[in-house]
Enzyme design. Sequence first.
Site, PDB file in Angstrom:
ATOM      1  N   ASP A 198      72.612-100.505  41.086  1.00 19.89           N
ATOM      2  CA  ASP A 198      73.815-100.711  40.532  1.00 19.89           C
ATOM      3  C   ASP A 198      74.619-101.436  41.520  1.00 19.89           C
ATOM      4  O   ASP A 198      75.482-101.174  42.461  1.00 19.89           O
ATOM      5  CB  ASP A 198      74.599 -99.366  40.292  1.00 19.89           C
ATOM      6  CG  ASP A 198      75.994 -99.544  39.807  1.00 19.89           C
ATOM      7  OD1 ASP A 198      76.572-100.767  39.620  1.00 19.89           O
ATOM      8  OD2 ASP A 198      76.800 -98.545  39.386  1.00 19.89           O
ATOM      9  N   CYS A 362      86.078 -92.611  38.792  1.00 19.64           N
ATOM     10  CA  CYS A 362      84.910 -92.544  37.950  1.00 19.64           C
ATOM     11  C   CYS A 362      83.726 -92.013  38.850  1.00 19.64           C
ATOM     12  O   CYS A 362      82.454 -92.507  38.317  1.00 19.64           O
ATOM     13  CB  CYS A 362      84.482 -93.677  37.000  1.00 19.64           C
ATOM     14  SG  CYS A 362      85.712 -94.121  36.020  1.00 19.64           S
TER      15      CYS A 362
HETATM   16  N1  C6P Z   1      84.194 -99.242  38.545  1.00 23.09           N
HETATM   17  C1  C6P Z   1      86.369 -98.944  39.382  1.00 23.09           C
HETATM   18  O1  C6P Z   1      87.442 -99.000  39.489  1.00 23.09           O
HETATM   19  P1  C6P Z   1      81.798-101.546  34.122  1.00 23.09           P
HETATM   20  O2  C6P Z   1      83.106-100.424  33.564  1.00 23.09           O
HETATM   21  O3  C6P Z   1      80.671-101.656  33.200  1.00 23.09           O
HETATM   22  O4  C6P Z   1      82.233-102.758  34.244  1.00 23.09           O
HETATM   23  O5  C6P Z   1      81.335-101.064  35.495  1.00 23.09           O
HETATM   24  C2  C6P Z   1      81.092 -99.722  35.789  1.00 23.09           C
HETATM   25  C3  C6P Z   1      80.803 -99.265  37.165  1.00 23.09           C
HETATM   26  C4  C6P Z   1      79.729 -99.129  37.574  1.00 23.09           C
HETATM   27  N2  C6P Z   1      79.277 -98.986  38.731  1.00 23.09           N
HETATM   28  C5  C6P Z   1      79.994 -99.127  39.860  1.00 23.09           C
HETATM   29  C6  C6P Z   1      79.597 -98.836  41.232  1.00 23.09           C
HETATM   30  C7  C6P Z   1      81.437 -99.295  39.523  1.00 23.09           C
HETATM   31  O6  C6P Z   1      82.342 -99.159  40.474  1.00 23.09           O
HETATM   32  C8  C6P Z   1      81.799 -99.430  38.000  1.00 23.09           C
HETATM   33  C9  C6P Z   1      83.291 -99.600  37.513  1.00 23.09           C
HETATM   34  C10 C6P Z   1      85.467 -99.462  38.464  1.00 23.09           C
HETATM   35  O7  C6P Z   1      85.765 -98.459  40.321  1.00 23.09           O
HETATM   36  C11 C6P Z   1      86.047 -98.704  37.162  1.00 23.09           C
HETATM   37  S1  C6P Z   1      85.810 -97.025  36.995  1.00 23.09           S
END
Ligand code: C6P
Length: 404
Positions: A198, A362
């Site tokens: 990720d 999250c």
């Molecule tokens: N973290 C934060 O404020 P999306 O929402 O699909 O663009 O990314 C998801 C995601 C996946 N992996 C990691 C390590 C992340 O940090 C995030 C998104 C944001 O930390 C929003 S919760």
Amino acid sequence: MIDIQAIRQQFPILQQNENGHPLVYLDSAATAQKPVCVIDAITRYYREQNANVHRGVYGLSERATELYEGARETLRAFINAASTREIVFVRGATEAINLVAHSLGRLLQPGDEIIISEMEHHSNIVPWQMLRDEKGIVLKVLPMNDQGELMLEALDGLLTERTRLVSVVHMSNALGTINPVAEIVTKAHAAGAKVLLDGAQAVPHMPVDVQALGCDFYVLSGHKMYGPTGIGVLYAKEALLEQMPPWQGGGDMIYSVTFEQTEYNVLPYKFEAGTPHIAGAIGLAEAARWMMAVGREAIFDHESTLLAYATERLRTIEGLRIIGTASKKGGVISFIVEGAHPHDMATLMDQDGVAVRASHHCAMPVMQHFNLPATVRASLGVYNTQRDIDRLIASVQEAKEMLL
Ligand code: C6P
């Protein structure tokens, strides 16, 4: 060396005030601000180049298709994938992981094992839990220590001949830890397992070379790397994508359709059903070119200097504890102030024009590890300066005095 003032000039939003103060934006881990070249590329597309892709024979559609496929090539080069067939445009990291869980998941058998880690974002936990509940796969968790570092020695004990996938975060959004992913890939491959990384947080801060890492899947979100929202990339090795069934059906992902049967399109289109986010892909490619022009090593060095400065200054504040003290970190600092709720801290800091996130980020299992409901998180972008950090420190001190 980066000319930060010249960089800041390219971000219109950084020129504005917030609550009467010049904005100090320290929430780039949630989403990064956009340079004017990205904003212009999207506007230009809608003003001058808009047409659907892969469909029309007229000039406008051919040019839109060239831009869209050119964007794929830019993203291929950006992460050094071997082929554009390995670059699937998706909505973001979340959708990319869900795609793998659905598609690869269909090839798994009950009792097959997937290993994640204790520091995952929910988007790298929940899709696998859903698969566990649907398919009877076994989900294992690699623990971390109190510095917020993965306990790599435990991985050997978790890997078995039933392990099909190890899915871990490259850089933690809640702790800033940069994980030893190449080592994880080596161990997982030795056990015959595939690896998903990720890269949502790693990609904005450092050079990423998927071939050098050797991973099987790599996911990223455009909006965290100075690009638009609603667009991201799933990188996967071509041989794997060939084996995996499509996850969404519709236009563009087919070669031919009758009511009896459908023949799927070639890679990567097999995984891109429907009209794609064309403007998003074009904006993302512009962001990738912009990052490459600034220099990703230079971005990493600049943010590392700021991170060290911020860490040192925050440590001088009595009652403040930094959460996540790994030896290798990127531009994210989580902290708490004893006796002050993170949400109250962040609300007061907003009054000073300082934008930080206060939440579980999250990553609730990370909070559970440290027995905390939430932290305050300051996260860096290439446009941040030492003055931003000074404003952060002053604001934390003021908020603390008001609350305690
Ligand atoms: N973290 C934060 O404020 P999306 O929402 O699909 O663009 O990314 C998801 C995601 C996946 N992996 C990691 C390590 C992340 O940090 C995030 C998104 C944001 O930390 C929003 S919760």
